[in-house]
Design a protein around this motif. Structure first.
Motif, mmCIF file in Angstrom:
data_model
loop_
_atom_site.group_PDB
_atom_site.id
_atom_site.type_symbol
_atom_site.label_atom_id
_atom_site.label_comp_id
_atom_site.label_asym_id
_atom_site.label_seq_id
_atom_site.Cartn_x
_atom_site.Cartn_y
_atom_site.Cartn_z
ATOM 1 N N GLN A 63 0.698 -1.195 0.022
ATOM 2 C CA GLN A 63 -0.057 -0.049 -0.062
ATOM 3 C C GLN A 63 0.821 1.313 -0.046
ATOM 4 O O GLN A 63 0.614 2.073 -0.912
ATOM 5 N N GLU A 64 1.751 1.078 0.783
ATOM 6 C CA GLU A 64 2.806 2.362 0.847
ATOM 7 C C GLU A 64 3.669 2.816 -0.408
ATOM 8 O O GLU A 64 3.300 3.715 -0.712
ATOM 9 N N ILE A 65 4.014 1.537 -1.005
ATOM 10 C CA ILE A 65 4.664 1.705 -2.224
ATOM 11 C C ILE A 65 4.104 2.133 -3.348
ATOM 12 O O ILE A 65 4.368 3.141 -3.949
ATOM 13 N N LEU A 66 2.689 1.555 -3.628
ATOM 14 C CA LEU A 66 1.903 2.028 -4.476
ATOM 15 C C LEU A 66 1.361 3.627 -4.549
ATOM 16 O O LEU A 66 1.363 4.364 -5.276
ATOM 17 N N CYS A 67 1.137 3.777 -3.255
ATOM 18 C CA CYS A 67 0.677 5.297 -3.094
ATOM 19 C C CYS A 67 1.625 6.325 -2.978
ATOM 20 O O CYS A 67 1.581 7.493 -3.523
ATOM 21 N N GLN A 68 3.119 5.832 -2.872
ATOM 22 C CA GLN A 68 4.245 6.619 -3.101
ATOM 23 C C GLN A 68 4.460 6.925 -4.464
ATOM 24 O O GLN A 68 4.801 8.026 -4.882
ATOM 25 N N ILE A 69 4.025 5.936 -5.352
ATOM 26 C CA ILE A 69 4.375 6.083 -6.693
ATOM 27 C C ILE A 69 3.498 6.994 -7.302
ATOM 28 O O ILE A 69 3.516 8.064 -7.941
ATOM 29 N N ILE A 70 2.201 7.116 -6.679
ATOM 30 C CA ILE A 70 0.969 8.031 -7.058
ATOM 31 C C ILE A 70 1.414 9.282 -6.695
ATOM 32 O O ILE A 70 1.387 10.307 -7.509
ATOM 33 N N SER A 71 2.084 9.811 -5.525
ATOM 34 C CA SER A 71 2.097 11.040 -5.237
ATOM 35 C C SER A 71 3.461 11.593 -5.551
ATOM 36 O O SER A 71 3.730 12.539 -5.841
ATOM 37 N N ARG A 72 4.593 10.621 -5.317
ATOM 38 C CA ARG A 72 5.847 11.084 -5.990
ATOM 39 C C ARG A 72 6.187 11.304 -7.365
ATOM 40 O O ARG A 72 6.859 11.895 -7.997
ATOM 41 N N TYR A 73 5.499 10.029 -8.165
ATOM 42 C CA TYR A 73 5.978 10.058 -9.450
ATOM 43 C C TYR A 73 4.427 10.009 -10.207
ATOM 44 O O TYR A 73 4.086 9.215 -11.048
ATOM 45 N N PRO A 74 3.671 11.104 -9.981
ATOM 46 C CA PRO A 74 2.489 10.925 -10.843
ATOM 47 C C PRO A 74 2.497 10.900 -12.241
ATOM 48 O O PRO A 74 1.559 10.433 -13.076
ATOM 49 N N GLN A 75 3.598 11.064 -13.043
ATOM 50 C CA GLN A 75 3.737 10.814 -14.227
ATOM 51 C C GLN A 75 3.855 9.446 -14.771
ATOM 52 O O GLN A 75 3.506 9.035 -15.993
ATOM 53 N N VAL A 76 4.148 8.683 -13.760
ATOM 54 C CA VAL A 76 4.142 7.279 -14.195
ATOM 55 C C VAL A 76 3.260 6.213 -13.311
ATOM 56 O O VAL A 76 2.780 5.204 -13.315
ATOM 57 N N HIS A 78 -0.075 5.940 -14.220
ATOM 58 C CA HIS A 78 -0.968 5.050 -14.878
ATOM 59 C C HIS A 78 -0.294 3.824 -15.217
ATOM 60 O O HIS A 78 -0.982 2.880 -15.777
ATOM 61 N N MET A 79 0.910 3.674 -15.007
ATOM 62 C CA MET A 79 1.619 2.064 -15.274
ATOM 63 C C MET A 79 1.252 1.131 -14.065
ATOM 64 O O MET A 79 1.356 0.054 -14.278
ATOM 65 N N ILE A 80 0.722 1.566 -13.253
ATOM 66 C CA ILE A 80 0.228 0.778 -11.999
ATOM 67 C C ILE A 80 -0.817 -0.247 -12.296
ATOM 68 O O ILE A 80 -2.054 0.582 -12.818
ATOM 69 N N PRO A 81 -0.915 -1.353 -12.600
ATOM 70 C CA PRO A 81 -2.114 -2.019 -12.654
ATOM 71 C C PRO A 81 -3.279 -1.811 -11.776
ATOM 72 O O PRO A 81 -2.735 -2.038 -10.773
ATOM 73 N N ARG A 82 -4.372 -1.770 -12.295
ATOM 74 C CA ARG A 82 -5.523 -1.433 -11.330
ATOM 75 C C ARG A 82 -5.824 -2.705 -10.558
ATOM 76 O O ARG A 82 -5.861 -2.508 -9.148
ATOM 77 N N ASP A 83 -5.277 -3.931 -10.980
ATOM 78 C CA ASP A 83 -5.427 -5.064 -10.144
ATOM 79 C C ASP A 83 -4.507 -5.086 -8.969
ATOM 80 O O ASP A 83 -4.912 -5.342 -7.585
#
Length: 138
Positions: A63-76, A78-83
């Motif tokens: 959860q922490e990693i995925l949320c960090q991707i969204i907040s720190r690297y918003p330009q990528v 969209h690469m997070i699979p919704r699953d």
């Protein structure tokens, strides 16, 4: 959590693909200091190790990693699979609309019913079937 079960193996493969993509993605290096990116990727690798070991805390780390991707690297983001957002749950669910959450809840119900009957359940196949049905109905 048993990484050898098909459900977990499927999501682990998605996570590994995301990790490989982010590690190779040069955009990470241009947006934040390099040291910060290295530490982030190290934490991501720790998550992978936790999952491989069957550590239940891996769900919180994910959860922490995925949320960090969204907040720190918003330009990528969209690469997070919704699953993966569904798999890790918790704070990740804030990034999913209610309709999408309802779809994943339905998949969970189908999986529980199949397992109760002693049948195998192919998460990826069921998700694709459900999504295609919803596209036809819309």
């Amino acid at each position: 959590m048993n990484i050898n079960l098909p459900y977990h193996r499927y999501h682990f493969a998605l996570l590994m693909s995301l990790f490989d993509t982010l590690r190779a993605e040069s955009v990470l290096m241009t947006q934040t200091p390099e040291e910060s990116n290295i530490l982030f990727l190290e934490r991501f690798e720790e998550l992978i190790t936790q999952l491989e070991a069957g550590d239940q805390d891996a769900l919180y780390s994910g959860q922490e990693i995925l949320c960090q991707i969204i907040s720190r690297y918003p330009q990528v983001a969209h690469m997070i699979p919704r699953d993966l957002l569904w798999y890790f749950g918790g704070d990740c669910l804030h990034y999913m609309p209610d309709e999408e959450i309802a779809q994943y809840q339905l998949l969970d119900e189908h999986q529980a019913e199949a397992e109760a009957r002693g049948e195998d359940f192919d998460w990826e196949q069921a998700r694709l079937l459900l999504m295609s049905e919803q596209l036809r109905n819309s």
